[in-house]
Design a protein around this motif. Sequence first.
Motif, PDB file in Angstrom:
ATOM      1  N   PRO A 112       0.824  -1.219   0.000  1.00 62.99           N
ATOM      2  CA  PRO A 112       0.000   0.000   0.000  1.00 62.99           C
ATOM      3  C   PRO A 112       0.854   1.262   0.000  1.00 62.99           C
ATOM      4  O   PRO A 112       2.015   1.264   0.432  1.00 62.99           O
ATOM      5  CB  PRO A 112      -0.830  -0.129   1.283  1.00 62.99           C
ATOM      6  CG  PRO A 112      -0.825  -1.583   1.595  1.00 62.99           C
ATOM      7  CD  PRO A 112       0.498  -2.110   1.121  1.00 62.99           C
ATOM      8  N   PHE A 113       0.254   2.313  -0.467  1.00 60.49           N
ATOM      9  CA  PHE A 113       1.000   3.571  -0.595  1.00 60.49           C
ATOM     10  C   PHE A 113       1.429   4.097   0.770  1.00 60.49           C
ATOM     11  O   PHE A 113       2.477   4.750   0.886  1.00 60.49           O
ATOM     12  CB  PHE A 113       0.134   4.609  -1.316  1.00 60.49           C
ATOM     13  CG  PHE A 113       0.829   5.912  -1.552  1.00 60.49           C
ATOM     14  CD1 PHE A 113       1.890   6.003  -2.430  1.00 60.49           C
ATOM     15  CD2 PHE A 113       0.428   7.055  -0.868  1.00 60.49           C
ATOM     16  CE1 PHE A 113       2.548   7.215  -2.638  1.00 60.49           C
ATOM     17  CE2 PHE A 113       1.070   8.263  -1.075  1.00 60.49           C
ATOM     18  CZ  PHE A 113       2.135   8.344  -1.962  1.00 60.49           C
ATOM     19  N   SER A 114       0.652   3.825   1.803  1.00 58.36           N
ATOM     20  CA  SER A 114       1.038   4.285   3.139  1.00 58.36           C
ATOM     21  C   SER A 114       2.337   3.621   3.593  1.00 58.36           C
ATOM     22  O   SER A 114       3.183   4.264   4.225  1.00 58.36           O
ATOM     23  CB  SER A 114      -0.082   3.992   4.131  1.00 58.36           C
ATOM     24  OG  SER A 114      -0.404   2.603   4.136  1.00 58.36           O
ATOM     25  N   GLU A 115       2.536   2.335   3.262  1.00 62.55           N
ATOM     26  CA  GLU A 115       3.791   1.665   3.618  1.00 62.55           C
ATOM     27  C   GLU A 115       4.955   2.247   2.822  1.00 62.55           C
ATOM     28  O   GLU A 115       6.082   2.356   3.334  1.00 62.55           O
ATOM     29  CB  GLU A 115       3.669   0.164   3.359  1.00 62.55           C
ATOM     30  CG  GLU A 115       2.654  -0.532   4.254  1.00 62.55           C
ATOM     31  CD  GLU A 115       2.639  -2.036   4.039  1.00 62.55           C
ATOM     32  OE1 GLU A 115       3.578  -2.535   3.360  1.00 62.55           O
ATOM     33  OE2 GLU A 115       1.722  -2.702   4.541  1.00 62.55           O
ATOM     34  N   VAL A 116       4.707   2.617   1.579  1.00 66.76           N
ATOM     35  CA  VAL A 116       5.762   3.246   0.774  1.00 66.76           C
ATOM     36  C   VAL A 116       6.153   4.585   1.381  1.00 66.76           C
ATOM     37  O   VAL A 116       7.342   4.937   1.432  1.00 66.76           O
ATOM     38  CB  VAL A 116       5.285   3.406  -0.679  1.00 66.76           C
ATOM     39  CG1 VAL A 116       6.306   4.171  -1.510  1.00 66.76           C
ATOM     40  CG2 VAL A 116       5.027   2.045  -1.304  1.00 66.76           C
ATOM     41  N   LEU A 117       5.156   5.347   1.866  1.00 64.01           N
ATOM     42  CA  LEU A 117       5.463   6.624   2.515  1.00 64.01           C
ATOM     43  C   LEU A 117       6.273   6.410   3.792  1.00 64.01           C
ATOM     44  O   LEU A 117       7.197   7.191   4.085  1.00 64.01           O
ATOM     45  CB  LEU A 117       4.164   7.364   2.842  1.00 64.01           C
ATOM     46  CG  LEU A 117       3.458   8.075   1.683  1.00 64.01           C
ATOM     47  CD1 LEU A 117       2.212   8.777   2.183  1.00 64.01           C
ATOM     48  CD2 LEU A 117       4.382   9.048   0.987  1.00 64.01           C
ATOM     49  N   ASP A 118       5.960   5.356   4.555  1.00 68.79           N
ATOM     50  CA  ASP A 118       6.748   5.053   5.753  1.00 68.79           C
ATOM     51  C   ASP A 118       8.188   4.717   5.397  1.00 68.79           C
ATOM     52  O   ASP A 118       9.133   5.168   6.057  1.00 68.79           O
ATOM     53  CB  ASP A 118       6.106   3.893   6.518  1.00 68.79           C
ATOM     54  CG  ASP A 118       4.772   4.290   7.146  1.00 68.79           C
ATOM     55  OD1 ASP A 118       4.551   5.501   7.341  1.00 68.79           O
ATOM     56  OD2 ASP A 118       3.941   3.387   7.412  1.00 68.79           O
ATOM     57  N   ALA A 119       8.357   3.928   4.331  1.00 71.77           N
ATOM     58  CA  ALA A 119       9.713   3.590   3.895  1.00 71.77           C
ATOM     59  C   ALA A 119      10.455   4.825   3.401  1.00 71.77           C
ATOM     60  O   ALA A 119      11.658   4.992   3.654  1.00 71.77           O
ATOM     61  CB  ALA A 119       9.645   2.527   2.790  1.00 71.77           C
ATOM     62  N   TRP A 120       9.740   5.710   2.690  1.00 70.37           N
ATOM     63  CA  TRP A 120      10.355   6.945   2.204  1.00 70.37           C
ATOM     64  C   TRP A 120      10.817   7.820   3.366  1.00 70.37           C
ATOM     65  O   TRP A 120      11.911   8.394   3.340  1.00 70.37           O
ATOM     66  CB  TRP A 120       9.347   7.691   1.337  1.00 70.37           C
ATOM     67  CG  TRP A 120       9.898   8.904   0.655  1.00 70.37           C
ATOM     68  CD1 TRP A 120      10.512   8.971  -0.550  1.00 70.37           C
ATOM     69  CD2 TRP A 120       9.881  10.250   1.170  1.00 70.37           C
ATOM     70  NE1 TRP A 120      10.882  10.263  -0.836  1.00 70.37           N
ATOM     71  CE2 TRP A 120      10.509  11.065   0.197  1.00 70.37           C
ATOM     72  CE3 TRP A 120       9.399  10.833   2.341  1.00 70.37           C
ATOM     73  CZ2 TRP A 120      10.658  12.434   0.374  1.00 70.37           C
ATOM     74  CZ3 TRP A 120       9.553  12.202   2.525  1.00 70.37           C
ATOM     75  CH2 TRP A 120      10.175  12.978   1.545  1.00 70.37           C
ATOM     76  N   ALA A 297       9.741   3.661  -2.975  1.00 66.99           N
ATOM     77  CA  ALA A 297      10.066   5.001  -2.489  1.00 66.99           C
ATOM     78  C   ALA A 297      11.052   5.698  -3.423  1.00 66.99           C
ATOM     79  O   ALA A 297      10.919   6.900  -3.706  1.00 66.99           O
ATOM     80  CB  ALA A 297      10.633   4.920  -1.067  1.00 66.99           C
ATOM     81  N   GLY A 298      12.040   4.957  -3.928  1.00 68.26           N
ATOM     82  CA  GLY A 298      12.968   5.529  -4.900  1.00 68.26           C
ATOM     83  C   GLY A 298      12.282   5.898  -6.202  1.00 68.26           C
ATOM     84  O   GLY A 298      12.573   6.945  -6.803  1.00 68.26           O
ATOM     85  N   ILE A 299      11.359   5.060  -6.649  1.00 68.37           N
ATOM     86  CA  ILE A 299      10.631   5.340  -7.886  1.00 68.37           C
ATOM     87  C   ILE A 299       9.773   6.598  -7.735  1.00 68.37           C
ATOM     88  O   ILE A 299       9.732   7.457  -8.636  1.00 68.37           O
ATOM     89  CB  ILE A 299       9.773   4.129  -8.279  1.00 68.37           C
ATOM     90  CG1 ILE A 299      10.671   2.931  -8.607  1.00 68.37           C
ATOM     91  CG2 ILE A 299       8.869   4.462  -9.455  1.00 68.37           C
ATOM     92  CD1 ILE A 299       9.916   1.634  -8.848  1.00 68.37           C
ATOM     93  N   VAL A 300       9.087   6.722  -6.587  1.00 63.01           N
ATOM     94  CA  VAL A 300       8.264   7.914  -6.346  1.00 63.01           C
ATOM     95  C   VAL A 300       9.132   9.167  -6.296  1.00 63.01           C
ATOM     96  O   VAL A 300       8.759  10.230  -6.816  1.00 63.01           O
ATOM     97  CB  VAL A 300       7.464   7.739  -5.043  1.00 63.01           C
ATOM     98  CG1 VAL A 300       6.803   9.048  -4.629  1.00 63.01           C
ATOM     99  CG2 VAL A 300       6.415   6.650  -5.206  1.00 63.01           C
TER     100      VAL A 300
END
Length: 329
Positions: A112-120, A297-300
């Motif tokens: 989910p996008f929220s997990e990607v934001l946490d990783a970012w 996170a890198g892709i975003v």
Amino acid sequence: MSTDLNPRPAVAARTAVAEPRPAAQPAPARTFGTEPAPGATPASSPVSPAGPVDRAPGAKGSPAPARARGLLRRPARLLLSGATKSVAILALLLLWELAPRFELVDPTFLPPFSEVLDAWYGLLQNGQLADNTLASLTRSLSGFGLAVAIGVPLGLLIGWYRPVADLLSPLLELFRNTAALALLPVFVLILGIGETSKISIVLYACLWPVLLNTISAVRSVDPTLIRLARSLDLSAPRLFQKVILPASVPVIFTGVRLAGAVSILVLVAAEMVGAKAGLGYLINASQYNFAIPQMYAGIVTISVIGLVFNQLLVALERRFTAWRAPLGS
């Protein structure tokens, strides 16, 4: 028989009955350019002796309230335009968040996008994101700047002087059809795996959009403008400054914006081969370590950088093409 022949009483009677005549009024002085129209009364004269009537602040027709209303409407229009343009992106992010949670896709490969934001945020806290972003931006902007500095003057030269175009056209056609990533092993073999090869591959990839659009811009200048400028006996430098460059700027900036997008894409691919820093290296290392949220996170981050870079180029283009009339005017 006596007859009264004295006419005085009749004259006196007529004089008593007659109405008094008004005193003659002096004719108004005429001023050149302010004569009243035939049949117009003095009250309808366009020039008032008292001068212009001052309107009270806030009266109907006063420019101050209209200006205030315009200033209030502009932020509202900008807010509405920003909301309209953000609908598609917000819908994509919402779909990205809900699809893994409802198991429409495998959450292991698309978290989910929220997990990607946490990783970012985690990459930002430990400094990895800043270091890799700085390395990528340095390489990308260096290659992009060199491409613009070489491509624009060379494109002006080739587009304006026919002998130079005839000499270099076969060489240009040969290299323009060769993909930059296909030459990446050649750059690495010749220049090594350091910064020089990565900046050079970005320079090579960005050069062609700038160069070809500059040549096309010069050749598409209206010949009538050139003939008019020559009829005024303008020198060659003044002709370039006053006619060729202003008419070529919009098409040149099209190539510059294309080169800006290419500089990010090619660099990421180049950093996946023999690099120890950069967003491409971060994405590749996260994939190998199966750190999928960090990979996204890198892709975003790359997408956001490309978007901001493009908007900066658009603002710069508007600054240099402010003389153009907007569409629909």
